[in-house]
Design a protein around this motif. Sequence first.
Motif, short mmCIF file in Angstrom:
data_model
loop_
_atom_site.label_atom_id
_atom_site.label_comp_id
_atom_site.label_asym_id
_atom_site.label_seq_id
_atom_site.Cartn_x
_atom_site.Cartn_y
_atom_site.Cartn_z
N THR A 13 0.74 -0.99 0.08
CA THR A 13 -0.12 -0.54 -0.12
C THR A 13 1.05 1.24 0.12
OG1 THR A 13 -0.27 0.45 2.07
CG2 THR A 13 -1.88 -1.46 1.40
N ALA A 14 0.56 2.39 0.06
CA ALA A 14 0.81 3.66 -0.47
C ALA A 14 1.29 4.14 0.77
CB ALA A 14 0.03 4.38 -0.73
N ALA A 15 0.95 3.57 2.04
CA ALA A 15 1.27 3.65 3.71
C ALA A 15 2.38 3.02 3.76
CB ALA A 15 -0.26 3.20 4.73
N GLU A 16 2.39 1.62 3.34
CA GLU A 16 3.56 0.85 3.57
C GLU A 16 4.37 1.61 2.64
OE1 GLU A 16 1.44 -3.50 4.07
OE2 GLU A 16 2.18 -2.27 2.42
N VAL A 17 4.79 2.25 1.62
CA VAL A 17 6.52 2.17 0.92
C VAL A 17 6.75 3.98 1.78
CG1 VAL A 17 6.81 3.71 -1.17
CG2 VAL A 17 5.26 1.62 -1.31
N VAL A 18 6.14 4.41 2.41
CA VAL A 18 5.97 5.76 3.61
C VAL A 18 6.50 5.51 4.53
CG1 VAL A 18 5.32 6.88 1.54
CG2 VAL A 18 3.77 6.84 3.32
N ALA A 19 6.32 4.50 5.14
CA ALA A 19 6.93 4.19 6.18
C ALA A 19 7.86 4.22 7.29
CB ALA A 19 6.13 2.42 6.70
N GLU A 40 -5.87 9.39 -1.99
CA GLU A 40 -4.70 7.57 -1.12
C GLU A 40 -3.37 8.05 -1.87
OE1 GLU A 40 -6.23 6.27 0.68
OE2 GLU A 40 -8.11 6.47 -0.27
N THR A 41 -2.84 8.56 -2.42
CA THR A 41 -1.75 9.72 -2.88
C THR A 41 -1.37 10.51 -1.96
OG1 THR A 41 -1.91 8.39 -5.50
CG2 THR A 41 -0.02 9.92 -4.04
N ALA A 42 -2.21 10.94 -2.10
CA ALA A 42 -2.32 12.39 -1.21
C ALA A 42 -2.11 12.23 -0.15
CB ALA A 42 -3.31 13.50 -1.30
N ARG A 43 -2.76 11.37 0.69
CA ARG A 43 -3.56 10.87 1.96
C ARG A 43 -1.71 10.38 2.72
NH1 ARG A 43 -7.82 9.58 4.30
NH2 ARG A 43 -8.62 8.45 2.31
N PRO A 214 -0.32 2.13 -12.79
CA PRO A 214 -0.90 2.35 -11.17
C PRO A 214 -1.68 0.19 -11.05
CG PRO A 214 -2.25 3.84 -11.62
CD PRO A 214 -1.59 3.48 -12.78
N GLY A 215 -1.71 -0.33 -11.89
CA GLY A 215 -2.81 -1.63 -11.36
C GLY A 215 -4.16 -1.84 -12.24
N GLY A 216 -4.50 -2.35 -12.15
CA GLY A 216 -5.83 -2.84 -11.95
C GLY A 216 -6.58 -1.99 -10.52
N VAL A 217 -7.47 -1.23 -10.83
CA VAL A 217 -8.10 -0.27 -9.94
C VAL A 217 -9.42 0.53 -10.20
CG1 VAL A 217 -8.41 1.08 -7.97
CG2 VAL A 217 -5.43 0.75 -8.63
N TRP A 218 -10.71 -0.59 -9.48
CA TRP A 218 -12.29 0.49 -9.47
C TRP A 218 -12.12 1.05 -8.95
CZ3 TRP A 218 -12.83 -2.59 -13.17
CH2 TRP A 218 -13.06 -4.01 -13.20
N GLN A 252 -3.48 -0.25 -2.41
CA GLN A 252 -2.18 -0.39 -3.61
C GLN A 252 -2.58 0.05 -4.80
OE1 GLN A 252 -4.78 -4.20 -3.51
NE2 GLN A 252 -3.01 -5.41 -2.24
N GLY A 253 -2.86 0.65 -5.18
CA GLY A 253 -2.93 1.42 -7.02
C GLY A 253 -2.30 1.92 -6.95
N ALA A 254 -2.55 3.38 -5.07
CA ALA A 254 -1.11 4.86 -5.08
C ALA A 254 0.18 4.29 -4.87
CB ALA A 254 -1.95 5.37 -3.96
N ALA A 255 0.35 2.79 -4.57
CA ALA A 255 1.59 2.54 -4.02
C ALA A 255 2.42 2.72 -5.04
CB ALA A 255 1.42 1.21 -4.06
N THR A 256 2.86 2.94 -6.36
CA THR A 256 3.72 2.70 -7.28
C THR A 256 4.05 4.27 -7.68
OG1 THR A 256 3.29 1.08 -8.10
CG2 THR A 256 4.53 2.66 -9.44
N SER A 257 2.62 5.33 -7.22
CA SER A 257 3.36 6.35 -7.14
C SER A 257 3.57 7.24 -6.49
CB SER A 257 1.56 7.38 -7.49
OG SER A 257 0.44 7.33 -8.46
N VAL A 258 3.50 6.70 -5.17
CA VAL A 258 4.32 7.47 -4.01
C VAL A 258 5.17 6.70 -3.86
CG1 VAL A 258 4.39 6.89 -1.41
CG2 VAL A 258 1.99 7.53 -2.75
N LEU A 259 5.81 5.59 -4.25
CA LEU A 259 7.52 5.10 -4.33
C LEU A 259 8.38 6.17 -5.21
CD1 LEU A 259 9.10 2.05 -3.96
CD2 LEU A 259 8.95 2.72 -6.38
N LEU A 260 7.58 6.28 -6.50
CA LEU A 260 8.32 7.42 -7.47
C LEU A 260 8.66 9.06 -6.93
CD1 LEU A 260 7.37 6.29 -11.07
CD2 LEU A 260 9.15 5.84 -9.66
N ALA A 261 7.73 9.34 -6.09
CA ALA A 261 7.31 10.17 -5.63
C ALA A 261 8.45 10.85 -4.60
CB ALA A 261 5.89 10.77 -5.16
N THR A 262 8.47 9.36 -4.01
CA THR A 262 9.32 9.96 -2.54
C THR A 262 10.42 8.79 -2.15
OG1 THR A 262 7.94 8.24 -0.72
CG2 THR A 262 7.24 10.12 -1.09
N TRP A 263 10.82 7.64 -2.87
CA TRP A 263 11.71 6.58 -2.52
C TRP A 263 12.91 6.90 -2.88
CZ3 TRP A 263 14.43 1.90 -4.61
CH2 TRP A 263 14.35 1.23 -4.05
#
Length: 318
Positions: A13-19, A40-43, A214-218, A252-263
């Motif tokens: 998840t995005a939260a796990e990426v920025v932990a 979820e990216t913003a959150r 992002p992946g398949g997300v509804w 989960q869909g936001a995770a890769t966006s957040v990774l690219l923004a922060t990792w």
Amino acid sequence: MTRITTPFDATSTAAEVVAGLDLSGRRAVVTGGAAGIGLETARALAGAGAQVTLAVRNPAAGRAAARDIATSTGNDDVQVRELDLADLRSVAALVDAWDGPLHVLVNNAGIMASPEAYTPDGWELQLATNHLGHFALAVGLRAALAAAEDARVVSVSSSGHGNAPVDLDDLFFDRRPYDAGTAYGQSKTANVLFAVEAHRRWADDGITVNALMPGGVWTGLQQHWDPATLEATKAQVPATDADGMGVKTPQQGAATSVLLATWPGLRGLGGRYFEDCHEAEVVDRVRDGLHGVCAYALDPVTAERLWAVSTALVSEHG
């Protein structure tokens, strides 16, 4: 060139990426941040301490999202700016109002498979919204990004780029019948090509630019699907596994966006396309509708040509 991998996967998840990351003092803009993956990216960014601006077409929805983010993260430094990516006057207004450095720009907003429609400038709506509006926004904010020294620009693309390359001789379907899937595909290819050329031009300014699936997300992105088809598909597709086969949650869909923004490990590594928190394999055709990046989306010659065409269009109508 070795493909980049990370400790995360499709279930992260995005939260796990920025932990464990402290984004205090960093400022981020997320387009389309009022719902879905953008929310979820913003959150996640706010939860790690960043000041986040939601750039949204509906300010009321943006304010509701900002309150939600503040409540869930304890960070009330969440702002809202109106932005209609299909209107260059709206883009210019946001750019002109921005003051100070910008550390993260997530070009997340988009539309998919919409009926044939054109902006007042005569631009096909999917390309105008998904690519040209974001192009104008990023170029307009380049000085603010350079002032941040270690800035990230995240271009949210899709495996849908495999539907079509960019047709530089007929961007707006003047010579060919309109097809919603083709229009979406070329707009998503343009998102990747933007990352390729922007990183080439801006890396020396300390700006890292990458694209992702992002992946398949509804989310509301499927609003133009046939309702019966949508419901049947939702009932059939399982939750994602670690390899990204299945549907993801928005978090989960936001995770890769957040990774690219922060990792931290991605600093200076740009012009690439990621999926499931890893750099994607270059393929001739997208696999299983989800995986791989087509070589034409990474072609530096096409990327440079698209940049020139985009610059001319934005300059003429901006």
